[in-house]
Scaffold this active site. Structure first.
Site, mmCIF file in Angstrom:
data_model
loop_
_atom_site.group_PDB
_atom_site.id
_atom_site.type_symbol
_atom_site.label_atom_id
_atom_site.label_comp_id
_atom_site.label_asym_id
_atom_site.label_seq_id
_atom_site.Cartn_x
_atom_site.Cartn_y
_atom_site.Cartn_z
ATOM 1 N N ARG A 82 0.835 -1.209 0.000
ATOM 2 C CA ARG A 82 0.000 0.000 0.000
ATOM 3 C C ARG A 82 0.872 1.263 0.000
ATOM 4 N NH1 ARG A 82 -4.574 0.116 4.446
ATOM 5 N NH2 ARG A 82 -2.788 0.714 5.734
ATOM 6 N N LYS A 184 -2.741 6.315 1.188
ATOM 7 C CA LYS A 184 -2.599 6.835 2.559
ATOM 8 C C LYS A 184 -1.712 8.082 2.529
ATOM 9 C CE LYS A 184 -2.466 4.598 7.080
ATOM 10 N NZ LYS A 184 -3.686 5.211 7.594
HETATM 11 N N1 PLP Z 1 -9.330 4.051 6.354
HETATM 12 C C1 PLP Z 1 -8.526 5.056 6.676
HETATM 13 C C2 PLP Z 1 -8.859 6.411 6.159
HETATM 14 C C3 PLP Z 1 -7.395 4.836 7.478
HETATM 15 O O1 PLP Z 1 -6.583 5.832 7.819
HETATM 16 C C4 PLP Z 1 -7.132 3.540 7.943
HETATM 17 C C5 PLP Z 1 -5.961 3.253 8.759
HETATM 18 O O2 PLP Z 1 -4.952 2.837 8.301
HETATM 19 C C6 PLP Z 1 -8.016 2.511 7.579
HETATM 20 C C7 PLP Z 1 -9.090 2.804 6.793
HETATM 21 C C8 PLP Z 1 -7.779 1.119 8.049
HETATM 22 O O3 PLP Z 1 -6.746 0.511 7.329
HETATM 23 P P1 PLP Z 1 -5.904 -0.663 7.956
HETATM 24 O O4 PLP Z 1 -6.851 -1.708 8.349
HETATM 25 O O5 PLP Z 1 -5.006 -1.095 6.856
HETATM 26 O O6 PLP Z 1 -5.168 -0.091 9.114
HETATM 27 C C1 COI Z 2 -4.202 3.193 11.399
HETATM 28 O O1 COI Z 2 -5.173 2.553 11.797
HETATM 29 O O2 COI Z 2 -3.072 2.697 11.345
HETATM 30 C C2 COI Z 2 -4.327 4.570 10.953
HETATM 31 O O3 COI Z 2 -3.454 5.044 10.291
HETATM 32 C C3 COI Z 2 -5.506 5.346 11.318
HETATM 33 C C4 COI Z 2 -5.182 6.584 12.039
HETATM 34 C C5 COI Z 2 -6.475 7.283 12.262
HETATM 35 C C6 COI Z 2 -4.471 6.366 13.331
#
Ligand code: PLP
Ligand code: COI
Length: 341
Positions: A82, A184
């Site tokens: 990612r 991200k």
């Molecule tokens: N959506 C957003 C906007 C996020 O910042 C995050 C955090 O990383 C997620 C979803 C969840 O992603 P993940 O499960 O890969 O941490």
């Molecule tokens: C994560 O879950 O790792 C994120 O980056 C989300 C953030 C709002 C802390």
């Protein structure tokens, strides 16, 4: 290794400086070999690309202590991929996947005294990130970049742990159609700050963002994807080009289908359907699965049947299975767990 003297069970989601961080510098078209360093401070030009035009992206993953005392990380290969997609979208050089995983292993090992003990409910959060560092004044990508990774021990993202949240449907968007919502990028989070401060000031825990083109479909929150459970126990998650492909959500959909035998659907979810769901959860690395009890649409309250006191039964099963896999109590699918030797 002796653990640090930290009140692990009462940690919130905040920054605590740990001993070592990893850094690698990109210049003249190549990354240097990288190193662990002690200094948490960064010095850069007032005209650095990241400061002027927000050329930065990041990742988030966690290290866990398993029931039998190993330190593990969860699917770091997907974070590497990612970050690669984010870097490409922002015209930044790719930090190679094998280097990313090596940086994760080295930094966790170097900070093993900060990995919370099993059973405390806390974890070590890893924050890899990249930014444009040299001077940029015309709007263009930087030529020099830094990849960094620091760690911080954390507790639950939402105060109150597993208590159901109240969220509002936001009038702001966090992403544009064909924008950067699916990567991200730091800029997405800058976009969301006014919306989250507004929501908090009004007494809500989080925002539900809608699709920016038609504002009729559910997207995600500022830091987590949505999972919904239908009244006949189907697990539904919104499909959209402008949401972040959450690794937790992808893992939970697999767990729902392969471990719990539930039907799963990734599809567009219309606002008009919200009244029909039995449970709702926010899923992400930081959020794990945080249950939602109430969604407020401009004063109209949509109360999930699972209520405001505890997680719904399907959300709980998903939570227990996923955290069981992460903590070594439930057998993990091939390749999901990286043991830090
Ligand atoms: N959506 C957003 C906007 C996020 O910042 C995050 C955090 O990383 C997620 C979803 C969840 O992603 P993940 O499960 O890969 O941490
Ligand atoms: C994560 O879950 O790792 C994120 O980056 C989300 C953030 C709002 C802390």
């Amino acid at each position: 290794m002796e653990k640090k003297n930290i009140d692990w069970s009462n940690l919130g989601f905040g920054y605590i400086k740990t001993d070592k961080r990893y850094v690698s510098y990109y210049k003249d078209g190549a990354w240097d070999e990288g190193a662990l360093i002690d200094d948490p401070m960064i010095t850069m030009s007032e005209c650095a690309g990241v400061l002027q035009y927000a050329q930065t992206c990041f990742e988030g993953l966690k290290a866990y202590t398993t029931a039998d005392g190993h330190i593990v990380v969860f699917r770091p290969d997907l974070n590497a991929e990612r970050l690669e997609n984010s870097a490409k979208r922002l015209e930044m050089p790719v930090f190679p996947k094998d280097r990313f995983i090596d940086a994760v292993v080295k930094t966790v090992k170097a900070n093993d005294a900060y990995v919370p003990p099993y059973g405390t409910g806390a974890t070590l959060y890893l924050r890899p990130y990249m930014f444009g560092k040299n001077e940029v004044i015309g709007v263009k990508p930087a030529d020099e970049y830094e990849f960094r990774l620091f760690t911080t021990p954390v507790g639950p993202y939402f105060k109150g742990g597993a208590k159901p949240l109240t969220i509002k449907i936001s009038d702001f968007d966090r992403a544009a159609p064909h924008g950067t919502g699916n990567v991200k990028a730091g800029l997405n989070y800058a976009m969301s700050l006014h919306a989250i401060v507004t929501a908090h000031n009004e007494g809500y825990d989080e925002n539900m963002y809608l699709d920016p083109a038609s504002r009729t479909k559910v997207e995600e929150t500022g830091g987590a994807n949505f999972l919904f459970i239908t009244k006949d126990n189907k697990v539904v998650t919104p499909k959209s080009d402008s949401i972040l492909p959450s690794i937790t959500r992808r893992s939970l959909m697999y767990v729902a289908k392969e471990y719990l035998g539930l039907e799963t659907e990734e599809r567009e979810v219309y606002l008009s359907e919200l009244d029909d769901f039995a449970e709702c959860g926010l899923c992400g690395t930081a959020a794990v699965i945080s249950p939602v009890g109430k969604i407020v649409d401009h004063g109209r309250e949509i109360c999930l049947p699972s209520g405001m006191n505890e997680m719904g039964p399907v959300t709980k099963k998903l939570y227990d299975t996923l955290t069981g896999i992460q903590m070594g109590k439930v057998e993990a699918p091939e390749g999901w767990i990286k043991v830090i030797e």
